[in-house]
Write a protein that holds these residues in place. Sequence first.
Motif, PDB file in Angstrom:
ATOM      1  N   HIS A   1       1.057  -1.440  -0.056  1.00 46.88           N
ATOM      2  CA  HIS A   1       0.001  -0.087  -0.178  1.00 46.88           C
ATOM      3  C   HIS A   1       0.965   1.411   0.252  1.00 46.88           C
ATOM      4  CE1 HIS A   1      -3.066   2.927   0.931  1.00 46.88           C
ATOM      5  NE2 HIS A   1      -2.693   2.973   1.730  1.00 46.88           N
ATOM      6  N   GLU A   2       1.711   1.293   0.574  1.00 46.88           N
ATOM      7  CA  GLU A   2       2.908   2.274   0.811  1.00 46.88           C
ATOM      8  C   GLU A   2       3.498   2.245  -0.728  1.00 46.88           C
ATOM      9  OE1 GLU A   2       3.452   4.576   3.203  1.00 46.88           O
ATOM     10  OE2 GLU A   2       1.750   3.734   4.750  1.00 46.88           O
ATOM     11  N   LEU A   3       3.480   1.601  -1.030  1.00 39.93           N
ATOM     12  CA  LEU A   3       4.226   1.608  -2.772  1.00 39.93           C
ATOM     13  C   LEU A   3       3.708   2.399  -3.935  1.00 39.93           C
ATOM     14  CD1 LEU A   3       6.598   1.647  -3.945  1.00 39.93           C
ATOM     15  CD2 LEU A   3       6.001  -0.928  -4.879  1.00 39.93           C
ATOM     16  N   PHE A   4       2.163   1.920  -3.524  1.00 44.17           N
ATOM     17  CA  PHE A   4       1.037   2.234  -4.705  1.00 44.17           C
ATOM     18  C   PHE A   4       0.043   3.472  -4.563  1.00 44.17           C
ATOM     19  CE2 PHE A   4       2.245  -2.422  -5.882  1.00 44.17           C
ATOM     20  CZ  PHE A   4       2.060  -2.309  -7.317  1.00 44.17           C
TER      21      PHE A   4
ATOM     22  N   THR B   1      -9.636  -0.948  -2.389  1.00 45.49           N
ATOM     23  CA  THR B   1     -10.361  -1.883  -3.263  1.00 45.49           C
ATOM     24  C   THR B   1     -10.443  -1.839  -4.679  1.00 45.49           C
ATOM     25  OG1 THR B   1     -13.235  -2.103  -3.617  1.00 45.49           O
ATOM     26  CG2 THR B   1     -11.894   0.019  -3.493  1.00 45.49           C
ATOM     27  N   ILE B   2     -11.246  -2.707  -5.778  1.00 44.80           N
ATOM     28  CA  ILE B   2     -11.336  -2.897  -6.772  1.00 44.80           C
ATOM     29  C   ILE B   2     -12.351  -2.065  -7.737  1.00 44.80           C
ATOM     30  CG2 ILE B   2     -11.230  -4.864  -8.737  1.00 44.80           C
ATOM     31  CD1 ILE B   2     -10.454  -6.514  -7.096  1.00 44.80           C
ATOM     32  N   ASP B   3     -11.842  -1.378  -8.251  1.00 45.39           N
ATOM     33  CA  ASP B   3     -12.578  -0.250  -8.923  1.00 45.39           C
ATOM     34  C   ASP B   3     -13.136  -0.473 -10.244  1.00 45.39           C
ATOM     35  OD1 ASP B   3     -14.235   1.664 -10.123  1.00 45.39           O
ATOM     36  OD2 ASP B   3     -12.978   3.108 -10.144  1.00 45.39           O
ATOM     37  N   ILE B   4     -14.670  -1.324  -9.947  1.00 45.78           N
ATOM     38  CA  ILE B   4     -15.674  -1.952 -11.093  1.00 45.78           C
ATOM     39  C   ILE B   4     -15.795  -1.034 -11.977  1.00 45.78           C
ATOM     40  CG2 ILE B   4     -16.057  -3.976  -9.580  1.00 45.78           C
ATOM     41  CD1 ILE B   4     -18.975  -1.983  -9.046  1.00 45.78           C
ATOM     42  N   GLY B   5     -15.768   0.326 -11.952  1.00 44.76           N
ATOM     43  CA  GLY B   5     -16.028   1.337 -12.763  1.00 44.76           C
ATOM     44  C   GLY B   5     -15.064   1.037 -14.076  1.00 44.76           C
ATOM     45  N   LYS B   6     -13.931   0.077 -13.924  1.00 50.85           N
ATOM     46  CA  LYS B   6     -13.428   0.116 -14.708  1.00 50.85           C
ATOM     47  C   LYS B   6     -13.177  -1.337 -15.946  1.00 50.85           C
ATOM     48  CE  LYS B   6      -8.594   2.752 -13.698  1.00 50.85           C
ATOM     49  NZ  LYS B   6      -7.437   2.549 -13.502  1.00 50.85           N
ATOM     50  N   LEU B   7     -14.694  -1.483 -15.520  1.00 48.10           N
ATOM     51  CA  LEU B   7     -15.293  -3.162 -16.152  1.00 48.10           C
ATOM     52  C   LEU B   7     -14.952  -2.426 -17.487  1.00 48.10           C
ATOM     53  CD1 LEU B   7     -17.269  -4.540 -13.719  1.00 48.10           C
ATOM     54  CD2 LEU B   7     -15.317  -5.820 -14.164  1.00 48.10           C
ATOM     55  N   PRO B   8     -14.754  -3.850 -18.028  1.00 48.54           N
ATOM     56  CA  PRO B   8     -14.793  -3.313 -19.983  1.00 48.54           C
ATOM     57  C   PRO B   8     -16.228  -2.520 -20.716  1.00 48.54           C
ATOM     58  CG  PRO B   8     -14.400  -5.418 -19.711  1.00 48.54           C
ATOM     59  CD  PRO B   8     -14.818  -5.239 -18.734  1.00 48.54           C
ATOM     60  N   PHE B   9     -17.017  -1.609 -20.070  1.00 48.03           N
ATOM     61  CA  PHE B   9     -18.164  -1.026 -20.900  1.00 48.03           C
ATOM     62  C   PHE B   9     -17.889   0.058 -21.748  1.00 48.03           C
ATOM     63  CE2 PHE B   9     -19.473  -4.405 -17.669  1.00 48.03           C
ATOM     64  CZ  PHE B   9     -20.281  -5.285 -18.418  1.00 48.03           C
TER      65      PHE B   9
ATOM     66  N   ASP C   1      -4.063  -4.110 -14.308  1.00 46.76           N
ATOM     67  CA  ASP C   1      -4.204  -3.510 -12.490  1.00 46.76           C
ATOM     68  C   ASP C   1      -5.500  -3.727 -11.766  1.00 46.76           C
ATOM     69  OD1 ASP C   1      -4.624  -0.784 -11.780  1.00 46.76           O
ATOM     70  OD2 ASP C   1      -6.696  -0.409 -13.419  1.00 46.76           O
ATOM     71  N   PHE C   2      -6.138  -4.603 -12.224  1.00 46.97           N
ATOM     72  CA  PHE C   2      -7.368  -5.309 -11.332  1.00 46.97           C
ATOM     73  C   PHE C   2      -6.760  -6.012  -9.551  1.00 46.97           C
ATOM     74  CE2 PHE C   2     -10.053  -4.657 -14.593  1.00 46.97           C
ATOM     75  CZ  PHE C   2     -11.196  -4.495 -14.368  1.00 46.97           C
ATOM     76  N   PHE C   3      -5.663  -6.281 -10.227  1.00 43.81           N
ATOM     77  CA  PHE C   3      -4.816  -6.562  -9.226  1.00 43.81           C
ATOM     78  C   PHE C   3      -4.099  -5.810  -8.421  1.00 43.81           C
ATOM     79  CE2 PHE C   3      -5.503 -10.220 -12.493  1.00 43.81           C
ATOM     80  CZ  PHE C   3      -6.009 -11.637 -11.141  1.00 43.81           C
ATOM     81  N   LEU C   4      -3.521  -4.983  -9.296  1.00 47.81           N
ATOM     82  CA  LEU C   4      -3.122  -3.731  -8.267  1.00 47.81           C
ATOM     83  C   LEU C   4      -3.411  -2.807  -7.827  1.00 47.81           C
ATOM     84  CD1 LEU C   4       0.053  -3.852 -10.811  1.00 47.81           C
ATOM     85  CD2 LEU C   4       0.543  -5.131  -8.412  1.00 47.81           C
ATOM     86  N   MET C   5      -4.655  -2.188  -7.984  1.00 51.06           N
ATOM     87  CA  MET C   5      -5.034  -1.513  -7.624  1.00 51.06           C
ATOM     88  C   MET C   5      -5.930  -1.207  -6.294  1.00 51.06           C
ATOM     89  SD  MET C   5      -9.403  -1.203  -9.621  1.00 51.06           S
ATOM     90  CE  MET C   5      -8.669  -0.936 -10.911  1.00 51.06           C
TER      91      MET C   5
ATOM     92  N   ALA D   1      -1.021  -2.583 -23.121  1.00 49.56           N
ATOM     93  CA  ALA D   1      -2.108  -2.549 -23.018  1.00 49.56           C
ATOM     94  C   ALA D   1      -3.149  -3.196 -22.152  1.00 49.56           C
ATOM     95  CB  ALA D   1      -2.557  -1.440 -24.126  1.00 49.56           C
ATOM     96  N   PHE D   2      -2.974  -4.372 -22.634  1.00 49.57           N
ATOM     97  CA  PHE D   2      -3.909  -5.376 -22.325  1.00 49.57           C
ATOM     98  C   PHE D   2      -3.303  -5.744 -20.647  1.00 49.57           C
ATOM     99  CE2 PHE D   2      -5.902  -9.816 -22.317  1.00 49.57           C
ATOM    100  CZ  PHE D   2      -6.767  -9.801 -22.276  1.00 49.57           C
ATOM    101  N   ALA D   3      -2.126  -6.239 -21.649  1.00 50.79           N
ATOM    102  CA  ALA D   3      -1.404  -7.151 -19.817  1.00 50.79           C
ATOM    103  C   ALA D   3      -1.797  -5.907 -18.269  1.00 50.79           C
ATOM    104  CB  ALA D   3      -0.412  -7.372 -20.295  1.00 50.79           C
ATOM    105  N   LEU D   4      -1.749  -4.639 -18.636  1.00 50.75           N
ATOM    106  CA  LEU D   4      -1.476  -3.353 -18.419  1.00 50.75           C
ATOM    107  C   LEU D   4      -2.711  -3.386 -17.726  1.00 50.75           C
ATOM    108  CD1 LEU D   4       0.652  -1.055 -19.636  1.00 50.75           C
ATOM    109  CD2 LEU D   4       1.196  -1.477 -17.454  1.00 50.75           C
ATOM    110  N   TYR D   5      -4.564  -2.906 -18.732  1.00 47.31           N
ATOM    111  CA  TYR D   5      -5.313  -3.959 -18.081  1.00 47.31           C
ATOM    112  C   TYR D   5      -6.049  -4.153 -16.813  1.00 47.31           C
ATOM    113  CZ  TYR D   5     -10.158  -3.710 -18.206  1.00 47.31           C
ATOM    114  OH  TYR D   5     -11.695  -4.103 -18.124  1.00 47.31           O
TER     115      TYR D   5
END
Length: 266
Positions: free
Chosen positions: A6-9, A80-88, A70-74, A63-67
């Motif tokens: 958490h301190e890192l990210f 928490t995981i931001d569901i606003g970043k789901l692919p919609f 991000d679900f594992f790093l956020m 780009a796909f790998a970063l996307y």
Amino acid sequence: MFNLMHELFKDKDTGVFTFSAFSLCHIIYLLLIIGGIILVIFLYKNKTQEAKTKLITTTVTIAFALYIADFFLMPFATGTIDIGKLPFHLCTLMSVMCFVVRHNKKMGVFKTAFTLLGLIGGLMYITYPAGVAQADGYSYRIVQTVIYHGLMIAQGVFALVFDDLDLSWKNFKYDVIAVLAVAVWAYIGNTLYSGSNFWLSYEHDFNWFFVKHDGLYLIDDEKDAFIAPLMSVSSVLAISALLRLIAIKLKSLFVKEQVLEAEKEA
């Protein structure tokens, strides 16, 4: 271990290099994206078409790998995981679709459409990143946003510059199909994930692809239900058509210059 991650990210907020729309940090990152794209184009301009195609595919894959990563790093950044970043939304969905179309020949007819939509989505978001909460520019969340959208812009620019797309107008119908599909998909996402639940502390009103409300929420809700999707679909298609037109004209001028040079040498 979580506290260390958490301190890192986590977001840094010293106020020294704050990222917000049109801030100095934002402008510097935009210039870095433009400069990086120009540099890569310069380095690859004399390479084989195979090498250029590999560059585009690699850019899409990163780009796909970063996307996905991000679900594992956020959770380390925000807890928490931001569901606003789901692919919609356009920029997130195109990461998936550009990756699929580059690795599935059966989807080849949509390669140009998805590539251009990925470029448009990246441009729209990074040009006016109103949805990004303020933080220091070197915070993980900001850096991830800039790199991801920069790569989505880059893959589109590379594909246009290195003649990797079929820009003939007869294939514009696939752009229309793709954009309409995105609008329907976004509507499904907005319908499924918008709502509230007291016990789960869940309350969201998603507006993916701006098919529920206009982007600035200026139009009355009753009218917006009809106007918003029309505005989104028509504006994205207009930009896609404009990109095609510009690319075709520039390619035509380039070919003419080559012909004139060849005639002079002859």
